[in-house]
Motif scaffolding. Structure first.
Motif, PDB file in Angstrom:
ATOM      1  N   THR A  83       0.296   2.960 -10.655  1.00 16.11           N
ATOM      2  CA  THR A  83       0.509   4.316 -10.131  1.00 16.11           C
ATOM      3  C   THR A  83      -0.810   4.961  -9.736  1.00 16.11           C
ATOM      4  OG1 THR A  83       2.532   4.621 -11.403  1.00 16.11           O
ATOM      5  CG2 THR A  83       1.385   6.625 -10.699  1.00 16.11           C
ATOM      6  N   ASP A  84      -1.805   4.895 -10.620  1.00 14.54           N
ATOM      7  CA  ASP A  84      -3.112   5.483 -10.306  1.00 14.54           C
ATOM      8  C   ASP A  84      -3.743   4.808  -9.091  1.00 14.54           C
ATOM      9  OD1 ASP A  84      -2.962   7.284 -12.395  1.00 14.54           O
ATOM     10  OD2 ASP A  84      -4.138   6.044 -13.774  1.00 14.54           O
ATOM     11  N   THR A  85      -3.614   3.504  -9.016  1.00 14.20           N
ATOM     12  CA  THR A  85      -4.194   2.755  -7.899  1.00 14.20           C
ATOM     13  C   THR A  85      -3.546   3.142  -6.585  1.00 14.20           C
ATOM     14  OG1 THR A  85      -4.716   0.925  -9.386  1.00 14.20           O
ATOM     15  CG2 THR A  85      -4.676   0.433  -7.025  1.00 14.20           C
ATOM     16  N   ILE A  86      -2.230   3.242  -6.560  1.00 12.47           N
ATOM     17  CA  ILE A  86      -1.526   3.634  -5.337  1.00 12.47           C
ATOM     18  C   ILE A  86      -1.878   5.069  -4.955  1.00 12.47           C
ATOM     19  CG2 ILE A  86       0.755   4.105  -4.356  1.00 12.47           C
ATOM     20  CD1 ILE A  86       1.708   1.618  -6.048  1.00 12.47           C
ATOM     21  N   ASN A  87      -1.963   5.966  -5.936  1.00 21.05           N
ATOM     22  CA  ASN A  87      -2.354   7.350  -5.644  1.00 21.05           C
ATOM     23  C   ASN A  87      -3.751   7.410  -5.029  1.00 21.05           C
ATOM     24  OD1 ASN A  87      -0.163   9.116  -6.360  1.00 21.05           O
ATOM     25  ND2 ASN A  87      -0.495   8.529  -8.482  1.00 21.05           N
ATOM     26  N   ARG A  88      -4.695   6.672  -5.590  1.00 25.67           N
ATOM     27  CA  ARG A  88      -6.064   6.656  -5.049  1.00 25.67           C
ATOM     28  C   ARG A  88      -6.091   6.083  -3.644  1.00 25.67           C
ATOM     29  NH1 ARG A  88     -10.672   5.666  -9.467  1.00 25.67           N
ATOM     30  NH2 ARG A  88      -9.862   7.067 -11.044  1.00 25.67           N
ATOM     31  N   ALA A  89      -5.306   5.025  -3.423  1.00 25.53           N
ATOM     32  CA  ALA A  89      -5.266   4.398  -2.104  1.00 25.53           C
ATOM     33  C   ALA A  89      -4.751   5.382  -1.055  1.00 25.53           C
ATOM     34  CB  ALA A  89      -4.395   3.151  -2.144  1.00 25.53           C
ATOM     35  N   LEU A  90      -3.715   6.128  -1.396  1.00 21.18           N
ATOM     36  CA  LEU A  90      -3.171   7.108  -0.459  1.00 21.18           C
ATOM     37  C   LEU A  90      -4.173   8.221  -0.175  1.00 21.18           C
ATOM     38  CD1 LEU A  90       0.494   7.334  -1.740  1.00 21.18           C
ATOM     39  CD2 LEU A  90      -0.281   6.445   0.472  1.00 21.18           C
TER      40      LEU A  90
END
Length: 75
Positions: A36-43
């Motif tokens: 979740t954190d990784t996807i949020n940062r990517a966005l």
């Protein structure tokens, strides 16, 4: 960001391509962050890069073994 903006959450389902699954696994393994954190940062990074290029800016990268800056172009 206001408190109201910070409290807004949205749950979504995402179908990832095999290449995206590999990238997500590599990133979570390297950083220790959750998916979740990784996807949020990517966005957030994607939005920043999109805004910079839409406003006429340019994005460059430099590989660790190279002295050459290369311009990144988003299609």
């Amino acid at each position: 960001m206001s408190k109201a903006e910070a409290s807004v959450r949205e749950r979504i389902t995402v179908n990832l391509t095999p290449k995206s699954v590999q990238a997500l696994e590599a990133l979570t393994g390297n950083t220790g962050d959750t998916k979740t954190d990784t996807i949020n940062r990517a966005l957030q990074l994607y939005e920043f890069l999109d805004r910079v290029t839409r406003e006429g800016g340019k994005v460059y990268v430099q590989e660790s073994e190279s002295e050459t800056l290369e311009r990144v172009r988003f299609l």
